[in-house]
Write a protein that holds these residues in place. Structure first.
Motif, mmCIF file in Angstrom:
data_model
loop_
_atom_site.group_PDB
_atom_site.id
_atom_site.type_symbol
_atom_site.label_atom_id
_atom_site.label_comp_id
_atom_site.label_asym_id
_atom_site.label_seq_id
_atom_site.Cartn_x
_atom_site.Cartn_y
_atom_site.Cartn_z
ATOM 1 N N PRO A 52 0.827 -1.286 -0.110
ATOM 2 C CA PRO A 52 -0.020 -0.031 0.115
ATOM 3 C C PRO A 52 0.749 1.125 0.038
ATOM 4 O O PRO A 52 0.945 2.213 0.761
ATOM 5 C CB PRO A 52 -0.902 -0.148 1.219
ATOM 6 N N GLN A 53 1.756 1.438 -1.194
ATOM 7 C CA GLN A 53 2.573 2.511 -1.124
ATOM 8 C C GLN A 53 2.423 3.028 -2.709
ATOM 9 O O GLN A 53 2.150 2.299 -3.609
ATOM 10 C CB GLN A 53 4.119 2.371 -0.769
ATOM 11 N N HIS A 54 2.685 4.317 -2.931
ATOM 12 C CA HIS A 54 2.350 4.964 -4.200
ATOM 13 C C HIS A 54 3.760 5.363 -4.674
ATOM 14 O O HIS A 54 4.237 6.087 -3.953
ATOM 15 C CB HIS A 54 1.107 5.992 -4.150
ATOM 16 N N HIS A 55 3.889 5.250 -5.932
ATOM 17 C CA HIS A 55 4.824 5.926 -6.808
ATOM 18 C C HIS A 55 4.193 7.238 -7.291
ATOM 19 O O HIS A 55 3.289 7.245 -8.009
ATOM 20 C CB HIS A 55 5.436 4.840 -7.809
ATOM 21 N N ILE A 56 5.274 8.255 -7.189
ATOM 22 C CA ILE A 56 4.688 9.479 -7.695
ATOM 23 C C ILE A 56 4.502 9.248 -9.187
ATOM 24 O O ILE A 56 3.607 9.969 -9.610
ATOM 25 C CB ILE A 56 5.809 10.549 -7.383
ATOM 26 N N ARG A 57 5.245 8.659 -9.808
ATOM 27 C CA ARG A 57 5.079 8.280 -11.321
ATOM 28 C C ARG A 57 3.844 7.923 -11.775
ATOM 29 O O ARG A 57 3.255 8.415 -12.635
ATOM 30 C CB ARG A 57 6.217 7.223 -11.806
ATOM 31 N N ALA A 58 3.089 6.974 -10.991
ATOM 32 C CA ALA A 58 1.716 6.614 -11.046
ATOM 33 C C ALA A 58 0.752 7.617 -11.049
ATOM 34 O O ALA A 58 -0.256 7.672 -11.798
ATOM 35 C CB ALA A 58 1.351 5.339 -10.316
ATOM 36 N N VAL A 59 0.786 8.263 -10.001
ATOM 37 C CA VAL A 59 -0.100 9.312 -9.747
ATOM 38 C C VAL A 59 0.124 10.445 -10.976
ATOM 39 O O VAL A 59 -0.832 10.937 -11.590
ATOM 40 C CB VAL A 59 0.245 10.006 -8.369
ATOM 41 N N ALA A 60 1.405 10.841 -11.409
ATOM 42 C CA ALA A 60 1.646 11.619 -12.110
ATOM 43 C C ALA A 60 1.201 11.328 -13.635
ATOM 44 O O ALA A 60 0.640 12.164 -14.493
ATOM 45 C CB ALA A 60 3.302 11.929 -12.417
ATOM 46 N N LYS A 61 1.372 9.885 -14.012
ATOM 47 C CA LYS A 61 0.644 9.453 -15.325
ATOM 48 C C LYS A 61 -0.885 9.668 -14.994
ATOM 49 O O LYS A 61 -1.315 10.016 -16.414
ATOM 50 C CB LYS A 61 1.264 8.083 -15.354
ATOM 51 N N ALA A 62 -1.518 9.500 -14.033
ATOM 52 C CA ALA A 62 -3.202 9.642 -14.140
ATOM 53 C C ALA A 62 -3.641 10.826 -14.333
ATOM 54 O O ALA A 62 -4.621 11.125 -14.568
ATOM 55 C CB ALA A 62 -3.510 8.780 -12.609
ATOM 56 N N THR A 63 -2.608 11.794 -13.915
ATOM 57 C CA THR A 63 -2.748 13.207 -13.808
ATOM 58 C C THR A 63 -2.492 13.786 -15.023
ATOM 59 O O THR A 63 -2.957 14.961 -15.247
ATOM 60 C CB THR A 63 -2.791 14.038 -12.493
ATOM 61 N N GLY A 64 -1.643 13.591 -15.720
ATOM 62 C CA GLY A 64 -0.937 13.898 -16.781
ATOM 63 C C GLY A 64 0.069 15.321 -16.322
ATOM 64 O O GLY A 64 0.218 16.175 -17.079
ATOM 65 N N LEU A 65 0.511 14.831 -15.338
ATOM 66 C CA LEU A 65 1.354 16.000 -14.609
ATOM 67 C C LEU A 65 2.992 15.404 -14.699
ATOM 68 O O LEU A 65 3.092 14.211 -14.795
ATOM 69 C CB LEU A 65 1.386 16.480 -13.316
ATOM 70 N N SER A 66 3.595 16.416 -14.579
ATOM 71 C CA SER A 66 5.311 16.211 -14.277
ATOM 72 C C SER A 66 5.404 15.509 -12.840
ATOM 73 O O SER A 66 4.524 15.626 -12.005
ATOM 74 C CB SER A 66 6.135 17.017 -14.254
ATOM 75 N N ALA A 67 6.469 14.727 -12.519
ATOM 76 C CA ALA A 67 6.508 14.320 -11.033
ATOM 77 C C ALA A 67 6.664 15.340 -10.118
ATOM 78 O O ALA A 67 6.078 15.445 -8.909
ATOM 79 C CB ALA A 67 7.935 13.302 -10.826
ATOM 80 N N SER A 68 7.309 16.443 -10.484
ATOM 81 C CA SER A 68 7.396 17.614 -9.532
ATOM 82 C C SER A 68 6.158 18.511 -9.323
ATOM 83 O O SER A 68 5.719 18.648 -8.335
ATOM 84 C CB SER A 68 8.655 18.804 -10.116
ATOM 85 N N ALA A 69 5.139 18.450 -10.417
ATOM 86 C CA ALA A 69 4.024 19.049 -10.353
ATOM 87 C C ALA A 69 3.058 17.874 -9.468
ATOM 88 O O ALA A 69 2.081 18.537 -8.583
ATOM 89 C CB ALA A 69 3.446 19.423 -11.764
ATOM 90 N N THR A 70 3.406 16.825 -9.636
ATOM 91 C CA THR A 70 2.468 15.943 -8.869
ATOM 92 C C THR A 70 2.887 15.954 -7.364
ATOM 93 O O THR A 70 1.868 16.025 -6.579
ATOM 94 C CB THR A 70 2.516 14.499 -9.474
ATOM 95 N N SER A 71 3.884 16.237 -6.884
ATOM 96 C CA SER A 71 4.376 16.513 -5.921
ATOM 97 C C SER A 71 3.775 17.650 -5.290
ATOM 98 O O SER A 71 3.240 17.878 -4.061
ATOM 99 C CB SER A 71 6.061 16.613 -5.528
ATOM 100 N N ARG A 72 3.806 18.538 -5.778
ATOM 101 C CA ARG A 72 3.197 19.829 -5.389
ATOM 102 C C ARG A 72 1.276 19.732 -5.322
ATOM 103 O O ARG A 72 0.948 20.227 -4.099
ATOM 104 C CB ARG A 72 3.249 21.212 -6.466
ATOM 105 N N LEU A 73 1.007 18.942 -6.050
ATOM 106 C CA LEU A 73 -0.242 18.617 -6.099
ATOM 107 C C LEU A 73 -0.753 17.850 -4.859
ATOM 108 O O LEU A 73 -1.645 18.190 -4.013
ATOM 109 C CB LEU A 73 -0.900 17.792 -7.261
ATOM 110 N N LEU A 74 -0.005 16.624 -4.498
ATOM 111 C CA LEU A 74 -0.016 16.204 -3.533
ATOM 112 C C LEU A 74 0.100 17.065 -2.148
ATOM 113 O O LEU A 74 -0.653 16.546 -0.866
ATOM 114 C CB LEU A 74 1.012 14.953 -3.313
ATOM 115 N N THR A 75 1.285 17.912 -2.145
ATOM 116 C CA THR A 75 1.092 18.725 -0.953
ATOM 117 C C THR A 75 -0.205 19.419 -0.678
ATOM 118 O O THR A 75 -0.551 19.855 0.516
ATOM 119 C CB THR A 75 2.682 19.686 -1.166
#
Length: 140
Positions: A52-75
């Motif tokens: 039950p852990q998530h890779h930033i890449r998987a969330v980035a792919k689902a949202t169409g964002l870069s890893a850094s933008a995904t990190s900001r979104l998660l924040t």
């Protein structure tokens, strides 16, 4: 300049996507206070993963964002009380849990997303929209 059939089809698909996405975004934000990408991230995070852990890449792919933008979104989601974030087993993973607030938003958001998508598709100018794309979107 004469555009190729491929670039013309891509242009038609891009315009259609922007039109539909803009309308969905507006409705999700008005009714739920989240952007389309935030909602997609929550949906992605609600899917069971083992471990039950998530890779930033998987969330980035689902949202169409870069890893850094995904990190900001998660924040942003964390600051708004939608997720809790812990350290994963390694530096590439995070232990992200949805809060009750996020689960509730997903539950009430599903019909909003469906309704806003249907309304956006219905609002398309049929004379200016590729008939094959319309048929695809309308489920024919």
């Amino acid at each position: 300049m004469n555009r190729s059939a491929t670039s013309q089809r891509w242009g038609a698909l891009d315009r259609l996507h922007r039109h539909v996405d803009t309308r969905i975004e507006k409705q999700l934000y008005e009714e739920l206070g989240v952007t389309t990408r935030e909602y997609r991230a929550l949906i992605t995070l609600s899917q069971p993963v083992i471990p039950p852990q998530h890779h930033i890449r998987a969330v980035a792919k689902a949202t169409g964002l870069s890893a850094s933008a995904t990190s900001r979104l998660l924040t942003r989601l964390h600051k708004r009380g939608m997720i809790t974030v812990g350290t994963g087993r390694d530096r590439r993973t995070l232990d992200i849990q949805l809060t009750a607030k996020a689960h509730g938003l997903i539950r009430i958001g599903a019909p909003v997303l469906e309704r806003s998508t249907a309304a956006a598709i219905a609002s398309l100018d049929r004379s200016e929209t590729d008939p094959y794309l319309l048929r695809f979107l309308e489920g024919w």
